[in-house]
Write an enzyme that holds these catalytic residues in place. Sequence first.
Site, PDB file in Angstrom:
ATOM      1  N   GLY A 132       9.486 -15.432   2.611  1.00  0.00           N
ATOM      2  CA  GLY A 132       9.206 -14.058   3.121  1.00  0.00           C
ATOM      3  C   GLY A 132       7.592 -13.616   2.875  1.00  0.00           C
ATOM      4  O   GLY A 132       7.089 -14.044   2.102  1.00  0.00           O
ATOM      5  N   GLN A 139       0.742  -7.759   2.697  1.00  0.00           N
ATOM      6  CA  GLN A 139       0.285  -9.211   2.283  1.00  0.00           C
ATOM      7  C   GLN A 139      -0.738  -9.846   2.996  1.00  0.00           C
ATOM      8  O   GLN A 139      -1.634 -10.298   2.412  1.00  0.00           O
ATOM      9  CB  GLN A 139       1.303 -10.129   1.997  1.00  0.00           C
ATOM     10  CG  GLN A 139       2.533  -9.702   0.895  1.00  0.00           C
ATOM     11  CD  GLN A 139       3.396 -10.724   0.697  1.00  0.00           C
ATOM     12  OE1 GLN A 139       4.485 -10.748   1.202  1.00  0.00           O
ATOM     13  NE2 GLN A 139       3.280 -11.499  -0.323  1.00  0.00           N
ATOM     14  N   CYS A 174       6.124 -14.825  -5.816  1.00  0.00           N
ATOM     15  CA  CYS A 174       5.365 -14.293  -4.503  1.00  0.00           C
ATOM     16  C   CYS A 174       4.340 -14.783  -4.162  1.00  0.00           C
ATOM     17  O   CYS A 174       3.594 -15.223  -5.114  1.00  0.00           O
ATOM     18  CB  CYS A 174       5.217 -12.685  -4.897  1.00  0.00           C
ATOM     19  SG  CYS A 174       4.367 -11.590  -3.539  1.00  0.00           S
ATOM     20  N   LEU A 175       3.917 -14.988  -3.011  1.00  0.00           N
ATOM     21  CA  LEU A 175       2.745 -15.570  -2.488  1.00  0.00           C
ATOM     22  C   LEU A 175       1.488 -14.715  -2.974  1.00  0.00           C
ATOM     23  O   LEU A 175       0.411 -15.405  -2.913  1.00  0.00           O
ATOM     24  CB  LEU A 175       2.606 -15.771  -0.663  1.00  0.00           C
ATOM     25  CG  LEU A 175       4.040 -16.870  -0.424  1.00  0.00           C
ATOM     26  CD1 LEU A 175       4.101 -16.658   1.327  1.00  0.00           C
ATOM     27  CD2 LEU A 175       3.576 -18.173  -0.710  1.00  0.00           C
ATOM     28  N   HIS A 205      12.996  -8.053  -1.977  1.00  0.00           N
ATOM     29  CA  HIS A 205      11.374  -8.190  -2.441  1.00  0.00           C
ATOM     30  C   HIS A 205      10.666  -7.844  -1.238  1.00  0.00           C
ATOM     31  O   HIS A 205       9.604  -7.239  -1.518  1.00  0.00           O
ATOM     32  CB  HIS A 205      11.284  -9.661  -2.644  1.00  0.00           C
ATOM     33  CG  HIS A 205       9.856 -10.046  -2.926  1.00  0.00           C
ATOM     34  ND1 HIS A 205       9.661 -10.732  -4.256  1.00  0.00           N
ATOM     35  CD2 HIS A 205       8.831 -10.174  -2.242  1.00  0.00           C
ATOM     36  CE1 HIS A 205       8.536 -10.981  -4.472  1.00  0.00           C
ATOM     37  NE2 HIS A 205       7.910 -10.718  -3.152  1.00  0.00           N
ATOM     38  N   GLU A 206      10.720  -8.263   0.062  1.00  0.00           N
ATOM     39  CA  GLU A 206       9.813  -7.880   0.881  1.00  0.00           C
ATOM     40  C   GLU A 206       9.551  -6.451   1.403  1.00  0.00           C
ATOM     41  O   GLU A 206       8.601  -5.678   1.745  1.00  0.00           O
ATOM     42  CB  GLU A 206       9.989  -8.805   2.389  1.00  0.00           C
ATOM     43  CG  GLU A 206      10.018 -10.224   2.049  1.00  0.00           C
ATOM     44  CD  GLU A 206       8.898 -10.877   1.458  1.00  0.00           C
ATOM     45  OE1 GLU A 206       7.787 -10.167   1.594  1.00  0.00           O
ATOM     46  OE2 GLU A 206       8.898 -11.696   0.854  1.00  0.00           O
ATOM     47  N   HIS A 215       7.321  -4.491  -0.942  1.00  0.00           N
ATOM     48  CA  HIS A 215       6.112  -4.599  -0.739  1.00  0.00           C
ATOM     49  C   HIS A 215       5.425  -3.579   0.154  1.00  0.00           C
ATOM     50  O   HIS A 215       4.568  -3.106   0.093  1.00  0.00           O
ATOM     51  CB  HIS A 215       5.936  -5.991   0.096  1.00  0.00           C
ATOM     52  CG  HIS A 215       5.636  -7.159  -0.792  1.00  0.00           C
ATOM     53  ND1 HIS A 215       4.573  -7.149  -1.519  1.00  0.00           N
ATOM     54  CD2 HIS A 215       5.943  -8.390  -0.676  1.00  0.00           C
ATOM     55  CE1 HIS A 215       4.451  -8.389  -2.273  1.00  0.00           C
ATOM     56  NE2 HIS A 215       5.461  -9.117  -1.651  1.00  0.00           N
TER      57      HIS A 215
HETATM   58 NI    NI Z   1       5.932 -10.945  -2.298  1.00  0.00          NI
END
Ligand code: NI
Length: 169
Positions: A46, A51, A96-97, A138-139, A142
Amino acid sequence: MALRNIREDGDAILLKHSRPVTDFNKRLHTLLDDMRETLLAADGVGLAAPQVGILRRAVIVMDTNKVDLTPEEQIIELINPQIVSSDGEQTGQEGCLSVPGVYGIVTRPEHVVVKAQDRFGTPFTVEGTGLTARCFCHEIDHLDGHLFTEIAEHILTQEELEEMNREQE
Ligand code: NI
């Protein structure tokens, strides 16, 4: 399409609130295409627009439950997403990226229903269970400047990570 630079923890943009998308134009489509390419290249599940430095309410999530689809086909684009209902509970590993190498134990709903718009502005509803439900939550977090590390019950140590990865093999 182009790869975008993924912002990492410590970058103030990740803590900011994203604004709704109002123009479903070429600019949005380019952003989404770039996000798709960036997510696949990073081998994530995701990605949210902030991000990649864009404070707009747009996320992409891979529905990994659809095992017959390719990763590209699993991607769901959600513009102005809202969780309209949730039930159940799951406690598990999350990463998380934007926080590379860090994994924590996070409790999320087991099932969520999300209302969103597609890249042309058409409203739709989508459901997710398990990892997909976790990913939706999660997304969408953000978009309000929240990272999983804020709500993690525990951040895994290097030893615990290796132990968990061994168990999964
Ligand atoms: Ni994330």
